[in-house]
Design a protein around this motif. Structure first.
Motif, mmCIF file in Angstrom:
data_model
loop_
_atom_site.group_PDB
_atom_site.id
_atom_site.type_symbol
_atom_site.label_atom_id
_atom_site.label_comp_id
_atom_site.label_asym_id
_atom_site.label_seq_id
_atom_site.Cartn_x
_atom_site.Cartn_y
_atom_site.Cartn_z
ATOM 1 N N SER A 178 30.425 1.329 6.873
ATOM 2 C CA SER A 178 29.780 2.620 6.624
ATOM 3 C C SER A 178 30.752 3.773 6.830
ATOM 4 O O SER A 178 30.809 4.706 6.027
ATOM 5 C CB SER A 178 28.570 2.784 7.553
ATOM 6 O OG SER A 178 27.986 4.049 7.393
ATOM 7 N N GLU A 179 31.543 3.697 7.928
ATOM 8 C CA GLU A 179 32.522 4.758 8.187
ATOM 9 C C GLU A 179 33.603 4.783 7.120
ATOM 10 O O GLU A 179 34.071 5.842 6.706
ATOM 11 C CB GLU A 179 33.131 4.559 9.567
ATOM 12 C CG GLU A 179 32.141 4.822 10.698
ATOM 13 C CD GLU A 179 32.734 4.495 12.071
ATOM 14 O OE1 GLU A 179 33.832 3.870 12.088
ATOM 15 O OE2 GLU A 179 32.129 4.842 13.090
ATOM 16 N N GLY A 180 34.010 3.556 6.668
ATOM 17 C CA GLY A 180 35.018 3.504 5.606
ATOM 18 C C GLY A 180 34.518 4.109 4.313
ATOM 19 O O GLY A 180 35.236 4.810 3.611
ATOM 20 N N SER A 181 33.252 3.816 3.989
ATOM 21 C CA SER A 181 32.662 4.385 2.786
ATOM 22 C C SER A 181 32.560 5.901 2.891
ATOM 23 O O SER A 181 32.823 6.635 1.926
ATOM 24 C CB SER A 181 31.277 3.772 2.560
ATOM 25 O OG SER A 181 30.659 4.345 1.429
ATOM 26 N N ALA A 182 32.193 6.404 4.069
ATOM 27 C CA ALA A 182 32.091 7.851 4.278
ATOM 28 C C ALA A 182 33.461 8.516 4.163
ATOM 29 O O ALA A 182 33.610 9.595 3.582
ATOM 30 C CB ALA A 182 31.471 8.147 5.643
ATOM 31 N N GLY A 183 34.498 7.866 4.718
ATOM 32 C CA GLY A 183 35.849 8.423 4.632
ATOM 33 C C GLY A 183 36.347 8.469 3.201
ATOM 34 O O GLY A 183 36.988 9.443 2.781
ATOM 35 N N ARG B 193 21.709 7.999 3.977
ATOM 36 C CA ARG B 193 21.857 6.541 3.904
ATOM 37 C C ARG B 193 22.427 5.988 5.199
ATOM 38 O O ARG B 193 21.997 4.927 5.686
ATOM 39 C CB ARG B 193 22.758 6.167 2.723
ATOM 40 C CG ARG B 193 22.075 6.289 1.364
ATOM 41 C CD ARG B 193 22.870 5.556 0.290
ATOM 42 N NE ARG B 193 24.183 6.168 0.090
ATOM 43 C CZ ARG B 193 24.407 7.141 -0.799
ATOM 44 N NH1 ARG B 193 23.415 7.598 -1.556
ATOM 45 N NH2 ARG B 193 25.624 7.634 -0.938
ATOM 46 N N GLN B 194 23.406 6.706 5.765
ATOM 47 C CA GLN B 194 23.990 6.241 7.020
ATOM 48 C C GLN B 194 22.959 6.242 8.151
ATOM 49 O O GLN B 194 22.864 5.293 8.940
ATOM 50 C CB GLN B 194 25.186 7.137 7.402
ATOM 51 C CG GLN B 194 26.440 6.873 6.595
ATOM 52 C CD GLN B 194 27.595 7.742 7.054
ATOM 53 O OE1 GLN B 194 27.416 8.909 7.371
ATOM 54 N NE2 GLN B 194 28.766 7.157 7.085
ATOM 55 N N ALA B 195 22.182 7.320 8.201
ATOM 56 C CA ALA B 195 21.166 7.408 9.257
ATOM 57 C C ALA B 195 20.117 6.327 9.097
ATOM 58 O O ALA B 195 19.669 5.697 10.085
ATOM 59 C CB ALA B 195 20.512 8.791 9.217
ATOM 60 N N ARG B 196 19.701 6.063 7.848
ATOM 61 C CA ARG B 196 18.698 5.028 7.594
ATOM 62 C C ARG B 196 19.258 3.653 7.956
ATOM 63 O O ARG B 196 18.573 2.815 8.546
ATOM 64 C CB ARG B 196 18.278 5.072 6.130
ATOM 65 C CG ARG B 196 17.106 4.152 5.807
ATOM 66 C CD ARG B 196 16.477 4.458 4.440
ATOM 67 N NE ARG B 196 17.447 4.472 3.375
ATOM 68 C CZ ARG B 196 17.842 5.571 2.747
ATOM 69 N NH1 ARG B 196 17.339 6.742 3.087
ATOM 70 N NH2 ARG B 196 18.741 5.508 1.767
ATOM 71 N N GLY B 197 20.536 3.412 7.609
ATOM 72 C CA GLY B 197 21.140 2.120 7.944
ATOM 73 C C GLY B 197 21.240 1.913 9.438
ATOM 74 O O GLY B 197 21.046 0.795 9.941
ATOM 75 N N GLU C 262 25.161 17.934 -2.089
ATOM 76 C CA GLU C 262 24.011 17.033 -2.240
ATOM 77 C C GLU C 262 24.448 15.583 -2.082
ATOM 78 O O GLU C 262 23.729 14.763 -1.460
ATOM 79 C CB GLU C 262 23.379 17.247 -3.616
ATOM 80 C CG GLU C 262 22.726 18.605 -3.766
ATOM 81 C CD GLU C 262 22.248 18.869 -5.182
ATOM 82 O OE1 GLU C 262 22.509 17.995 -6.056
ATOM 83 O OE2 GLU C 262 21.623 19.922 -5.425
ATOM 84 N N GLN C 263 25.615 15.226 -2.608
ATOM 85 C CA GLN C 263 26.139 13.868 -2.465
ATOM 86 C C GLN C 263 26.394 13.547 -0.998
ATOM 87 O O GLN C 263 26.088 12.441 -0.513
ATOM 88 C CB GLN C 263 27.419 13.734 -3.286
ATOM 89 C CG GLN C 263 27.976 12.313 -3.325
ATOM 90 C CD GLN C 263 29.267 12.253 -4.113
ATOM 91 O OE1 GLN C 263 30.079 13.169 -4.039
ATOM 92 N NE2 GLN C 263 29.460 11.175 -4.870
ATOM 93 N N GLN C 264 26.936 14.536 -0.290
ATOM 94 C CA GLN C 264 27.231 14.346 1.137
ATOM 95 C C GLN C 264 25.939 14.171 1.929
ATOM 96 O O GLN C 264 25.860 13.348 2.856
ATOM 97 C CB GLN C 264 28.019 15.542 1.652
ATOM 98 C CG GLN C 264 28.723 15.302 2.976
ATOM 99 C CD GLN C 264 29.698 16.416 3.290
ATOM 100 O OE1 GLN C 264 29.739 17.438 2.623
ATOM 101 N NE2 GLN C 264 30.490 16.209 4.317
ATOM 102 N N GLU C 265 24.922 14.960 1.564
ATOM 103 C CA GLU C 265 23.635 14.845 2.264
ATOM 104 C C GLU C 265 23.013 13.479 2.024
ATOM 105 O O GLU C 265 22.457 12.859 2.954
ATOM 106 C CB GLU C 265 22.694 15.958 1.781
ATOM 107 C CG GLU C 265 23.095 17.343 2.267
ATOM 108 C CD GLU C 265 22.276 18.439 1.604
ATOM 109 O OE1 GLU C 265 21.389 18.086 0.778
ATOM 110 O OE2 GLU C 265 22.509 19.622 1.899
ATOM 111 N N ARG C 266 23.086 12.967 0.781
ATOM 112 C CA ARG C 266 22.530 11.639 0.487
ATOM 113 C C ARG C 266 23.274 10.560 1.261
ATOM 114 O O ARG C 266 22.679 9.602 1.766
ATOM 115 C CB ARG C 266 22.606 11.368 -1.026
ATOM 116 C CG ARG C 266 21.626 12.193 -1.847
ATOM 117 C CD ARG C 266 21.502 11.633 -3.263
ATOM 118 N NE ARG C 266 22.761 11.705 -3.986
ATOM 119 C CZ ARG C 266 23.137 12.752 -4.723
ATOM 120 N NH1 ARG C 266 22.347 13.814 -4.820
ATOM 121 N NH2 ARG C 266 24.292 12.731 -5.359
#
Length: 542
Positions: A295-300, A270-274, A262-266
């Motif tokens: 955004s990529e750094g936050s995802a990593g 957020r990335q898609a919306r941004g 669920e965290q990954q989906e959120r």
């Protein structure tokens, strides 16, 4: 008889470590005190109970640590007559004293002889009286032990323990080879023993009255402050708690993984919306690039954190699973015997048993499919010979024998095992069509891993050899419809004994089992009792 407690510490282990000649550590850093409480030492085969008993008795030194003895100790080894030329007097612990006494009578003035005798000037008469009282009047104290049966040798060794004026007794499997009457006599004597006592045993009847149980395992030495029934209850509760903990860890991991998804989906949302917002906004490319990098750094970073969380959850499950495995009993797979209720599986007509005298020397017997018989009686009454005749291993002196079904036989000497060959070779030969994995699974369920099954049978412990012989008997093709077991509980640890009981409860073929272990027999759901009487062999309902 109520024993008076002195609350005195007789033996103390202080950081004791034992390393085998091949470099493997048998046990390490054991610390424990042994007082006047009658104590049972239990544990799986191969964990080092007999080695620990020898260290406590001063017969073996540890590699590290020390054992402090504040009392005189008498030690009875598990194999009481290893040297067949040893005299009966020596087996009884009086050989050196009697030899010294005879030298003094012949004129010796050596102080060592007088020290050996001490104040035991009537030791010969005491030994003779003790043999007579034990029902061993026919035994010559000067004769060799090879003239004794296994049960007689054990009784002589126990007699020596009684005669020895020690403060503390260490007995390693003292009920081995004793018949029912001998076991009862041993228990009665131990109940009256006022000194300290440590009994190494798998005999639940013998362990029952112990005041404390100490368990040796790969995790060390643990004291249970109660009798054997208390020990069983605690171990059962611990096993159940371990299973509950494993279930809880699995549920925790499942919920944790769901939360991570669920965290990954959120995060993805957020990335898609941004990205959508950025594409609509009128921003310079350098600003858009910076936002994408952040955004990529936050995802990593989130991915790494999630991997750490998953590893932690999995490690908790693995640790709980290891705990369950350590608490779980061994398993024995029963052979797939066809159960035919009224089919005759064995017939003895006026069979004259070799080596057996008196009325028990002749046997008339009919065994039917599904019949489950416990054979009981004193040592030397012909029980083992009867099984050998049924198994076709010994020819009768007369009469008719008919056993029309496949038979599996397990004798006390484990003669079905070639000491020079690996266990897995025996298994392949017994069932050539079976898959290698299936054969190894049967052995693994008995606690015999890949290393054990690949070495010659002679290199296995007594309990391991018995497990291997049992697996060999049960894997045969065609599967046995008649199981003949002669003292199968000898040398089995408690977990293996319980596994054997479970297997035999599930076995649907016919069963004939010789045993002096009443608890073991009572758990096998037997239908009949076969015993020698002055009128011959008699079958009665169990």
């Amino acid at each position: 008889m109520t024993r008076s407690h002195m609350t005195m510490t007789y033996l103390t282990l202080d950081g004791v470590t034992c390393v085998l000649p091949d470099g493997r550590t048998l046990f390490s850093d054991l610390s424990e005190s042994f007082d006047d409480r009658h104590t049972g030492l239990v544990g799986g085969n191969g964990v080092g109970k007999s080695v620990l008993a020898r260290i406590l008795a001063g017969r073996q030194e540890p590699v590290r640590g020390r054992c402090v003895r504040a009392a005189s100790v008498h030690y009875l080894a598990q194999r009481v007559a290893d040297d067949p030329d040893e005299s009966v007097a020596t087996l009884a612990g009086a050989g050196d004293m009697i030899a010294a006494l005879e030298r003094i009578e012949a004129g010796s003035t050596d102080q060592c002889d007088f020290d050996a005798v001490g104040d035991r000037w009537t030791v010969r008469e005491q030994l003779r009286d003790a043999l007579d009282a034990e029902g061993l009047a026919h035994v010559d104290a000067r004769g060799p032990t090879h003239a004794l049966s296994g049960g007689e040798a054990m009784r002589v060794a126990l007699l020596g323990a009684r005669l020895h004026a020690a403060d503390y007794l260490i007995l390693d499997e003292p009920s081995n080879h004793l018949d029912h009457e001998g076991r009862l006599a041993l228990m009665q004597w131990l109940r009256g023993w006022q000194g300290g006592l440590l009994v190494v045993s798998h005999d639940r009847q013998l362990l029952g009255p112990m005041e404390r149980i100490v368990e040796l395992s790969s995790r060390g030495l643990r004291s249970y402050g109660g009798d054997y029934a208390f020990y069983e209850q605690v171990r059962r509760e611990e096993r159940q708690a371990a299973e509950r903990a494993l279930d809880a860890r699995k549920t925790e991991r499942k919920r944790g993984e769901q939360a991570l998804r669920e965290q990954q989906e959120r995060q993805a949302q957020r990335q898609a919306r941004g990205q959508r917002d950025a594409s609509r906004a009128n921003q310079a490319p350098i600003l858009l690039g910076g936002r994408k990098s952040r955004s990529e750094g936050s995802a990593g970073k989130l991915k790494r954190q999630q991997e750490i969380t998953r590893d932690t959850l999995s490690q908790r499950v693995a640790e709980a699973a290891r705990q369950v495995e350590s608490e779980a009993p061994l398993s024995v797979l029963a052979p797939n015997a066809t159960h035919v209720a009224r089919r005759r599986v064995a017939l003895l007509e006026r069979v004259e048993l070799p080596f057996v005298r008196g009325a028990a020397g002749t046997a008339d017997l009919v065994l039917m499919g599904g019949q489950r018989v416990g054979v009981v009686g004193s040592n030397g009454s012909g029980k083992s010979t009867l099984l050998q005749v049924l198994a076709g291993r010994v020819a009768p002196r007369g009469g008719h024998v008919d056993v029309p079904v496949p038979v599996a036989w397990l004798d006390q000497r484990l003669s079905t095992l070639d000491a020079c060959r690996p266990v897995i070779d025996h298994m392949r030969e017994a069932n050539p069509a079976a898959a290698e994995d299936a054969l190894r699974l049967r052995l693994a369920l008995l606690g015999l891993d890949a290393d054990k099954v690949a070495v010659p049978a002679a290199q296995l412990s007594g309990g391991e050899r018995l497990k291997a012989a049992l697996a060999l008997a049960l894997v045969a093709d065609p599967p046995p419809q008649l199981l003949l077991l002669d003292e199968p509980g000898n040398h089995l640890d408690l977990a293996s004994l319980e596994a054997l009981e479970t297997m035999l409860q599930q076995y649907e073929g016919s069963l004939v089992v010789v045993s002096h272990d009443e608890i073991f027999l009572d758990r096998l759901r037997l239908t009949d009792r076969l015993s020698p009487t002055p009128a011959g062999w008699r079958m009665t309902p169990w």
